[in-house]
Scaffold this motif. Structure first.
Motif, PDB file in Angstrom:
ATOM      1  N   GLY A  83       0.796  -1.221   0.000  1.00 19.23           N
ATOM      2  CA  GLY A  83       0.000   0.000   0.000  1.00 19.23           C
ATOM      3  C   GLY A  83       0.827   1.269   0.000  1.00 19.23           C
ATOM      4  O   GLY A  83       0.292   2.363   0.114  1.00 19.23           O
ATOM      5  N   GLY A  84       2.135   1.132  -0.131  1.00 16.27           N
ATOM      6  CA  GLY A  84       3.013   2.303  -0.139  1.00 16.27           C
ATOM      7  C   GLY A  84       2.986   3.037  -1.465  1.00 16.27           C
ATOM      8  O   GLY A  84       2.846   2.434  -2.527  1.00 16.27           O
ATOM      9  N   TYR A  85       3.082   4.347  -1.383  1.00 17.04           N
ATOM     10  CA  TYR A  85       3.159   5.198  -2.568  1.00 17.04           C
ATOM     11  C   TYR A  85       4.034   6.397  -2.226  1.00 17.04           C
ATOM     12  O   TYR A  85       3.897   6.991  -1.153  1.00 17.04           O
ATOM     13  N   SER A  86       4.937   6.734  -3.129  1.00 19.08           N
ATOM     14  CA  SER A  86       5.764   7.917  -2.908  1.00 19.08           C
ATOM     15  C   SER A  86       6.324   8.414  -4.230  1.00 19.08           C
ATOM     16  O   SER A  86       6.372   7.678  -5.217  1.00 19.08           O
ATOM     17  N   ILE A  87       6.729   9.671  -4.208  1.00 19.51           N
ATOM     18  CA  ILE A  87       7.454  10.273  -5.326  1.00 19.51           C
ATOM     19  C   ILE A  87       8.763  10.779  -4.760  1.00 19.51           C
ATOM     20  O   ILE A  87       8.777  11.583  -3.814  1.00 19.51           O
ATOM     21  N   LEU A  88       9.861  10.277  -5.317  1.00 17.99           N
ATOM     22  CA  LEU A  88      11.196  10.662  -4.873  1.00 17.99           C
ATOM     23  C   LEU A  88      11.815  11.604  -5.894  1.00 17.99           C
ATOM     24  O   LEU A  88      11.618  11.437  -7.102  1.00 17.99           O
ATOM     25  N   ASN A  89      12.560  12.574  -5.402  1.00 20.73           N
ATOM     26  CA  ASN A  89      13.221  13.560  -6.244  1.00 20.73           C
ATOM     27  C   ASN A  89      14.727  13.345  -6.229  1.00 20.73           C
ATOM     28  O   ASN A  89      15.246  12.537  -5.455  1.00 20.73           O
ATOM     29  N   ALA A  90      15.439  14.102  -7.038  1.00 17.19           N
ATOM     30  CA  ALA A  90      16.895  14.006  -7.105  1.00 17.19           C
ATOM     31  C   ALA A  90      17.495  14.140  -5.704  1.00 17.19           C
ATOM     32  O   ALA A  90      17.123  15.017  -4.935  1.00 17.19           O
ATOM     33  N   GLY A  91      18.402  13.221  -5.360  1.00 21.00           N
ATOM     34  CA  GLY A  91      19.035  13.207  -4.049  1.00 21.00           C
ATOM     35  C   GLY A  91      18.323  12.334  -3.032  1.00 21.00           C
ATOM     36  O   GLY A  91      18.872  12.046  -1.974  1.00 21.00           O
ATOM     37  N   ASP A  92      17.107  11.885  -3.338  1.00 26.05           N
ATOM     38  CA  ASP A  92      16.367  10.999  -2.440  1.00 26.05           C
ATOM     39  C   ASP A  92      16.793   9.550  -2.678  1.00 26.05           C
ATOM     40  O   ASP A  92      17.275   9.190  -3.759  1.00 26.05           O
ATOM     41  N   VAL A  93      16.577   8.720  -1.656  1.00 27.82           N
ATOM     42  CA  VAL A  93      16.958   7.313  -1.707  1.00 27.82           C
ATOM     43  C   VAL A  93      15.786   6.471  -1.232  1.00 27.82           C
ATOM     44  O   VAL A  93      15.065   6.866  -0.316  1.00 27.82           O
TER      45      VAL A  93
END
Length: 190
Positions: A83-93
């Motif tokens: 059920g996880g959802y995310s948006i990662l940006n530059a520099g995120d891990v």
């Protein structure tokens, strides 16, 4: 005073990644650590550098290892079977313990061209059936150690008495080192 190393390793071989220009949507891929050599690199299974658009890494399974995905550029959309959802940006891990069974999708967000580095780490036999988990480490949450000529961002492990927020099942040291031109830094690993 001279510093004596606790141990030394000899360099067995040199290699340079070969990049495949795959075309749309998996624009380019290179293996920093090639999966054909995983027995030599154990516990490292592979490290891939990818540039891709949406439609390359849709829903797929993993089992028995951990992944660490570093977003170099673009936005990465993650969806998983917990059920996880995310948006990662530059520099995120993103850290994932696939454990006994994980299903997820990691796609370029909207019309972005995403650039990622992804490391796969083998789990010891005793941990291969552990619970699947995911953790996002956002660049602003990774502490920074200022050094002469730059800084070290600590995602995981302990550097200069600063501990990164990643909570990996098996200990990992992960840092991003930024130096000004001409600066020098010696990175000490446990």
């Amino acid at each position: 005073m001279a510093t004596n190393a606790v141990f030394q390793r000899d360099i067995k071989s040199f290699w340079y990644p070969e990049y495949n220009k795959n075309g749309y949507p998996h624009v380019q891929q290179g293996f920093i650590l090639h999966p054909d050599r995983n027995a030599e690199f154990d516990p490292f299974i592979l490290m891939a550098e990818d540039w891709y658009k949406r439609g390359v890494f849709s829903d797929h399974p993993h089992r028995g290892f951990q992944t660490v995905t570093y977003v170099v550029d673009g936005r990465l959309e993650h969806i998983d079977n917990a059920g996880g959802y995310s948006i990662l940006n530059a520099g995120d891990v993103q850290y994932m313990n696939a454990g006994w069974a994980a299903r997820h999708a990691e796609e370029a967000f909207e019309d972005d061209l995403i650039h990622t580095l992804q490391l796969w780490l083998n789990l010891p036999k005793s941990l291969k059936h552990t619970k699947t988990s995911y953790q996002n480490i956002f660049v602003e949450d990774a502490p920074v150690v200022n050094i002469d000529g730059g800084f070290v961002r600590v995602y995981s492990g302990n550097i200069a008495d600063v501990t990164g927020p990643m909570q990996s099942l098996v200990p990992i040291t992960m840092t991003e080192i930024t130096l000004r031109e001409g600066a020098e830094y010696t990175h000490v690993l446990p």
